[in-house]
Scaffold this motif. Sequence first.
Motif, PDB file in Angstrom:
ATOM      1  N   GLY A 166     140.165   8.122   6.140  1.00 48.07           N
ATOM      2  CA  GLY A 166     140.372   8.516   7.489  1.00 48.07           C
ATOM      3  C   GLY A 166     140.157   9.842   7.531  1.00 48.07           C
ATOM      4  O   GLY A 166     140.058  10.620   8.692  1.00 48.07           O
ATOM      5  N   LYS A 167     141.675  10.135   6.703  1.00 45.36           N
ATOM      6  CA  LYS A 167     141.540  11.630   6.676  1.00 45.36           C
ATOM      7  C   LYS A 167     140.491  13.062   5.911  1.00 45.36           C
ATOM      8  O   LYS A 167     140.204  13.890   7.607  1.00 45.36           O
ATOM      9  CB  LYS A 167     142.585  12.216   5.720  1.00 45.36           C
ATOM     10  CG  LYS A 167     143.503  11.620   6.822  1.00 45.36           C
ATOM     11  CD  LYS A 167     144.838  11.818   5.218  1.00 45.36           C
ATOM     12  CE  LYS A 167     146.354  11.233   5.621  1.00 45.36           C
ATOM     13  NZ  LYS A 167     147.710  11.049   4.224  1.00 45.36           N
ATOM     14  N   LEU A 168     139.604  12.355   5.416  1.00 43.25           N
ATOM     15  CA  LEU A 168     138.302  13.029   4.658  1.00 43.25           C
ATOM     16  C   LEU A 168     137.548  13.242   6.456  1.00 43.25           C
ATOM     17  O   LEU A 168     136.629  14.580   6.999  1.00 43.25           O
ATOM     18  CB  LEU A 168     137.792  13.213   3.951  1.00 43.25           C
ATOM     19  CG  LEU A 168     136.711  13.138   3.468  1.00 43.25           C
ATOM     20  CD1 LEU A 168     136.767  13.963   3.169  1.00 43.25           C
ATOM     21  CD2 LEU A 168     135.996  12.301   2.181  1.00 43.25           C
ATOM     22  N   LYS A 169     137.715  11.973   7.013  1.00 44.73           N
ATOM     23  CA  LYS A 169     136.599  11.802   8.637  1.00 44.73           C
ATOM     24  C   LYS A 169     136.697  12.967   8.969  1.00 44.73           C
ATOM     25  O   LYS A 169     135.716  13.735  10.005  1.00 44.73           O
ATOM     26  CB  LYS A 169     136.526  10.759   8.472  1.00 44.73           C
ATOM     27  CG  LYS A 169     135.509  10.331   9.469  1.00 44.73           C
ATOM     28  CD  LYS A 169     135.590   8.960  10.271  1.00 44.73           C
ATOM     29  CE  LYS A 169     134.434   8.996  11.562  1.00 44.73           C
ATOM     30  NZ  LYS A 169     134.375   7.128  11.951  1.00 44.73           N
ATOM     31  N   THR A 170     137.968  12.821   8.773  1.00 43.19           N
ATOM     32  CA  THR A 170     138.419  13.855  10.203  1.00 43.19           C
ATOM     33  C   THR A 170     138.433  15.214  10.069  1.00 43.19           C
ATOM     34  O   THR A 170     137.597  15.344  10.831  1.00 43.19           O
ATOM     35  CB  THR A 170     140.311  14.113  10.752  1.00 43.19           C
ATOM     36  OG1 THR A 170     140.309  12.337  11.043  1.00 43.19           O
ATOM     37  CG2 THR A 170     141.044  13.786  11.796  1.00 43.19           C
ATOM     38  N   LEU A 171     138.500  15.762   9.085  1.00 45.60           N
ATOM     39  CA  LEU A 171     137.851  17.123   8.451  1.00 45.60           C
ATOM     40  C   LEU A 171     136.737  17.438   8.596  1.00 45.60           C
ATOM     41  O   LEU A 171     136.555  18.784   8.794  1.00 45.60           O
ATOM     42  CB  LEU A 171     138.786  16.937   7.023  1.00 45.60           C
ATOM     43  CG  LEU A 171     140.353  17.506   6.477  1.00 45.60           C
ATOM     44  CD1 LEU A 171     140.518  17.201   5.357  1.00 45.60           C
ATOM     45  CD2 LEU A 171     140.999  17.984   7.664  1.00 45.60           C
ATOM     46  N   ILE A 172     135.864  16.768   7.710  1.00 41.53           N
ATOM     47  CA  ILE A 172     134.680  16.577   8.393  1.00 41.53           C
ATOM     48  C   ILE A 172     134.340  16.736   9.864  1.00 41.53           C
ATOM     49  O   ILE A 172     133.824  17.678  10.251  1.00 41.53           O
ATOM     50  CB  ILE A 172     133.582  15.905   7.811  1.00 41.53           C
ATOM     51  CG1 ILE A 172     134.015  15.332   6.776  1.00 41.53           C
ATOM     52  CG2 ILE A 172     132.889  15.875   7.930  1.00 41.53           C
ATOM     53  CD1 ILE A 172     133.420  14.699   5.451  1.00 41.53           C
ATOM     54  N   PHE A 173     135.025  15.923  10.623  1.00 44.74           N
ATOM     55  CA  PHE A 173     134.450  16.270  12.261  1.00 44.74           C
ATOM     56  C   PHE A 173     134.982  16.784  12.954  1.00 44.74           C
ATOM     57  O   PHE A 173     134.202  18.060  13.751  1.00 44.74           O
ATOM     58  CB  PHE A 173     135.366  14.860  13.391  1.00 44.74           C
ATOM     59  CG  PHE A 173     135.042  14.481  14.172  1.00 44.74           C
ATOM     60  CD1 PHE A 173     133.392  13.996  14.956  1.00 44.74           C
ATOM     61  CD2 PHE A 173     135.954  14.763  15.084  1.00 44.74           C
ATOM     62  CE1 PHE A 173     133.358  14.091  16.036  1.00 44.74           C
ATOM     63  CE2 PHE A 173     135.632  14.508  16.220  1.00 44.74           C
ATOM     64  CZ  PHE A 173     134.632  13.977  17.284  1.00 44.74           C
ATOM     65  N   ASP A 174     136.720  17.626  12.654  1.00 46.61           N
ATOM     66  CA  ASP A 174     136.812  18.251  13.121  1.00 46.61           C
ATOM     67  C   ASP A 174     136.270  19.946  13.161  1.00 46.61           C
ATOM     68  O   ASP A 174     135.784  20.659  13.893  1.00 46.61           O
ATOM     69  CB  ASP A 174     137.916  19.421  12.538  1.00 46.61           C
ATOM     70  CG  ASP A 174     139.135  17.781  13.011  1.00 46.61           C
ATOM     71  OD1 ASP A 174     138.685  17.142  14.463  1.00 46.61           O
ATOM     72  OD2 ASP A 174     140.324  17.427  12.889  1.00 46.61           O
ATOM     73  N   GLY A 175     135.523  20.311  11.675  1.00 46.19           N
ATOM     74  CA  GLY A 175     135.127  21.229  11.879  1.00 46.19           C
ATOM     75  C   GLY A 175     133.538  21.336  12.288  1.00 46.19           C
ATOM     76  O   GLY A 175     132.797  22.441  12.472  1.00 46.19           O
ATOM     77  N   VAL A 176     133.354  20.537  12.392  1.00 45.30           N
ATOM     78  CA  VAL A 176     131.641  19.955  13.183  1.00 45.30           C
ATOM     79  C   VAL A 176     131.549  20.500  14.740  1.00 45.30           C
ATOM     80  O   VAL A 176     131.038  20.920  15.036  1.00 45.30           O
ATOM     81  CB  VAL A 176     130.785  19.083  12.560  1.00 45.30           C
ATOM     82  CG1 VAL A 176     129.205  19.028  13.034  1.00 45.30           C
ATOM     83  CG2 VAL A 176     130.283  18.627  10.851  1.00 45.30           C
ATOM     84  N   SER A 177     132.133  19.709  14.608  1.00 47.02           N
ATOM     85  CA  SER A 177     132.537  19.850  16.446  1.00 47.02           C
ATOM     86  C   SER A 177     132.791  20.479  16.820  1.00 47.02           C
ATOM     87  O   SER A 177     132.368  20.991  18.453  1.00 47.02           O
ATOM     88  CB  SER A 177     133.653  18.449  16.548  1.00 47.02           C
ATOM     89  OG  SER A 177     135.156  19.391  16.190  1.00 47.02           O
ATOM     90  N   ALA A 178     133.696  21.658  16.065  1.00 41.50           N
ATOM     91  CA  ALA A 178     134.246  22.889  17.062  1.00 41.50           C
ATOM     92  C   ALA A 178     131.970  23.696  17.265  1.00 41.50           C
ATOM     93  O   ALA A 178     132.611  25.080  18.212  1.00 41.50           O
ATOM     94  CB  ALA A 178     134.638  23.671  15.917  1.00 41.50           C
ATOM     95  N   LYS A 179     131.692  23.427  16.399  1.00 43.80           N
ATOM     96  CA  LYS A 179     129.704  24.360  16.863  1.00 43.80           C
ATOM     97  C   LYS A 179     129.062  23.028  17.405  1.00 43.80           C
ATOM     98  O   LYS A 179     127.908  23.071  17.327  1.00 43.80           O
ATOM     99  CB  LYS A 179     129.699  24.346  15.724  1.00 43.80           C
ATOM    100  CG  LYS A 179     129.333  23.078  14.010  1.00 43.80           C
ATOM    101  CD  LYS A 179     128.693  24.191  13.370  1.00 43.80           C
ATOM    102  CE  LYS A 179     127.563  24.780  13.480  1.00 43.80           C
ATOM    103  NZ  LYS A 179     126.624  25.427  11.834  1.00 43.80           N
ATOM    104  N   GLY A 180     129.697  21.804  18.036  1.00 41.22           N
ATOM    105  CA  GLY A 180     128.712  20.802  17.940  1.00 41.22           C
ATOM    106  C   GLY A 180     128.116  19.859  17.626  1.00 41.22           C
ATOM    107  O   GLY A 180     128.321  19.031  17.779  1.00 41.22           O
ATOM    108  N   ALA A 181     127.100  20.465  16.581  1.00 40.78           N
ATOM    109  CA  ALA A 181     126.896  19.752  15.957  1.00 40.78           C
ATOM    110  C   ALA A 181     126.169  20.316  13.775  1.00 40.78           C
ATOM    111  O   ALA A 181     126.661  21.478  14.398  1.00 40.78           O
ATOM    112  CB  ALA A 181     125.225  19.391  16.598  1.00 40.78           C
ATOM    113  N   ALA A 182     126.319  19.188  13.469  1.00 46.54           N
ATOM    114  CA  ALA A 182     125.857  19.836  12.521  1.00 46.54           C
ATOM    115  C   ALA A 182     124.207  20.368  12.242  1.00 46.54           C
ATOM    116  O   ALA A 182     123.562  19.405  11.581  1.00 46.54           O
ATOM    117  CB  ALA A 182     125.496  19.042  10.737  1.00 46.54           C
TER     118      ALA A 182
END
Length: 204
Positions: A127-143
Motif C-alpha cells: 500500500g505504501k509503495l502504491k501511494t509513493l508511485i501515485f503521488d509522484g505521478v499525480s503531481a504531473k497528471g499522468a505517466a
Amino acid sequence: MKLLQTIVGFTALALNKSCFALTDKATGIAFAPKLGDLEIFGVGVRRKGPIKIYSVGMYSSSVVKKSLASIPSTDENKALSILRSGAKDTSTSFLLEMNFKVGAEKIASAIAESVAPRHNGSPSDVGKLKTLIFDGVSAKGAATKGTTFLFSCSEEGLTVSVDGKLQGTVASPGLAKAFCDVYLDEDTVSPKMVSSCLENCCGN
C-alpha cells in the motif's frame, strides 16, 4: 602475435558487454551504461497485449556481473539462479521509462498488483509503495510518454523516484526482494529483459 590478438579481442568483447548503453529494440528507448555505481545488465519491454507500455533496464553490482560472466549462456538455469540471487543480495535498481500514457491510479495499481502476490510481508508495505508511485505521478497528471520511474532495491527497503524526484522509501527488505521477482522470476512481466540480461552478461 595471434594469441595476443585473441586476448585483445576477448577483452574488447567483455568491455562491449559491460560498458555501453543498451537500447530496447521494441521501443527504441536507450539506457545508460551506468546508474551511479551500478552497471546495466539488460533491457526489455513491458507489454499489455499489443501495447508497449514501458521499457525497463536493470542495474546491479559489477560483482554479480562477473559471476555471470563465468557461466556459459548455454547453462541458462545456473545463470538465472545467479542473476536472481545476486539481484536480491546486493543493491539493484530497475529504471522504467514510459512508452505509452497511463493514468496515475492505473500505473500505481498495476505495479502494486504485480508486487503483492510475491510479497510475504505486511500488505501495508504494498500500500505504501502504491501511494509513493501515485503521488509522484499525480503531481504531473499522468505517466506520459518519457516519464521515468526508478525503483532502488536494497537491504534498507525499496526507494521510489519519479522523473528523478525522490518520493520516499518503504523500509521493507522483503518488499525490495519481491520487486526484484516481478522482473526476474519465472512469471516475469518482461521476459525480454531477462533474456537481455543473460545475453549481455553471460560468457560465450
